[in-house]
Scaffold this active site. Structure first.
Site, PDB file in Angstrom:
ATOM      1  N   SER A 152      -6.061   5.587  -4.634  1.00  0.00           N
ATOM      2  CA  SER A 152      -7.270   5.150  -5.341  1.00  0.00           C
ATOM      3  C   SER A 152      -8.253   4.540  -4.358  1.00  0.00           C
ATOM      4  O   SER A 152      -7.854   3.913  -3.364  1.00  0.00           O
ATOM      5  CB  SER A 152      -6.907   4.105  -6.404  1.00  0.00           C
ATOM      6  OG  SER A 152      -8.067   3.521  -6.968  1.00  0.00           O
ATOM      7  N   TYR A 166      -2.614  -3.595  -8.853  1.00  0.00           N
ATOM      8  CA  TYR A 166      -2.970  -2.185  -8.717  1.00  0.00           C
ATOM      9  C   TYR A 166      -3.629  -1.920  -7.366  1.00  0.00           C
ATOM     10  O   TYR A 166      -3.240  -0.995  -6.641  1.00  0.00           O
ATOM     11  CB  TYR A 166      -3.900  -1.771  -9.851  1.00  0.00           C
ATOM     12  CG  TYR A 166      -4.352  -0.333  -9.779  1.00  0.00           C
ATOM     13  CD1 TYR A 166      -3.525   0.689 -10.233  1.00  0.00           C
ATOM     14  CD2 TYR A 166      -5.598   0.011  -9.257  1.00  0.00           C
ATOM     15  CE1 TYR A 166      -3.928   2.017 -10.175  1.00  0.00           C
ATOM     16  CE2 TYR A 166      -6.006   1.329  -9.188  1.00  0.00           C
ATOM     17  CZ  TYR A 166      -5.173   2.333  -9.648  1.00  0.00           C
ATOM     18  OH  TYR A 166      -5.579   3.654  -9.577  1.00  0.00           O
TER      19      TYR A 166
END
Length: 262
Positions: A152, A166
């Site tokens: 990501s 995350y």
């Protein structure tokens, strides 16, 4: 050296974790449309079954599934054993399954770290480890087996949302992928990361509903990612065209990471 040979993935055996929904489904469909044999794995057996039904209806490649809950460590061996029994080898592993947890800094809980890092980072290593013999079985000197890790851009930049575990897990995944590239390259297996920007997915659904215009305004290309974008990148990395790419982190985000902000 034409397109049909450079980007050919026909007949390749591909495992896509979390491949029934969101980005994983986009990747699964891209491979099936290009005549690969795709195995989808996630804990939602009904979603896997439905996805395979729809993918097989395309009449191109093949789709099958292995239901597994990657929060449970013992499920990893089940996936490896099933793949060995059904296919005997694995050309491409796409580590896509992931989890997120958003909560304010002052109340961010310990179990968020356990849940997110286990799935997004630890299980990626463990699953790759479990299927390495199958990847080695598929590898040839001219066509290494491939590991593609779905990272990501939040592992490359500091996000505005309070998703501490995350972001840390994806940054860790990016570096783990480079470490694996060094170790597995010697065994005929490449390892690369696609650091995805915003795509339409369950994880991004609420954020896009609230902030889509703002998000797109921060992307130089002015839009979020499409299925063709992520599927095409995976196919490139899995084909002859991507055979010499190893240890790369590819930002697939329309340029948002490099966009200047005054």
């Amino acid at each position: 050296m034409d397109n049909s040979s450079l980007f050919d993935v026909q007949g390749k055996v591909v495992l896509v974790t979390g491949g029934a929904k969101g980005i994983g489904r986009m990747i699964s469909e891209g491979f099936v449309r290009n005549y690969a044999n795709v195995y989808i794995s996630s804990r939602d057996a009904k979603a896997c079954e439905q996805a395979c039904k729809e993918l097989n209806a395309l009449g191109k490649g093949k789709a099958d599934y292995i239901a597994a809950d990657f929060y449970k460590e013992e499920e990893l061996k089940k996936v490896a054993d099933e793949l060995k029994k059904r296919a005997g080898k694995l050309d491409v592993l796409v580590n896509n399954s992931g989890s997120n947890w958003g909560e304010s800094y002052d109340t961010y809980p310990s179990n968020a770290w356990d849940r997110v890092l286990n799935l997004n980072l630890k299980r990626v290593f463990q699953l790759t480890q479990a299927v390495t013999p199958l990847l080695e079985a598929a590898s040839t000197p001219s066509s290494p087996a491939r590991v593609i890790n779905i990272g990501s851009i939040d592992g490359l930049r500091v996000p505005s949302l309070e998703t501490f575990a995350y972001s840390a897990s994806k940054a860790g995944l990016h570096h783990l992928s480079r470490v694996l590239a060094s170790h597995l390259g010697k065994r005929g297996i490449t390892s690369n990361t696609i650091a995805c920007g915003p795509f339409q997915s369950k994880m991004m659904k609420a954020t896009l509903e609230k902030f889509k215009d703002e998000i797109e305004s921060g992307i130089p290309l002015g839009r979020i990612g499409s299925p063709e974008d992520v599927a095409g990148t995976c196919i490139w990395l899995s084909s002859r065209a991507g055979a010499f790419v190893n240890g790369a982190t590819i930002a697939l985000d329309g340029g948002s990471v490099v966009s200047a902000k005054l």
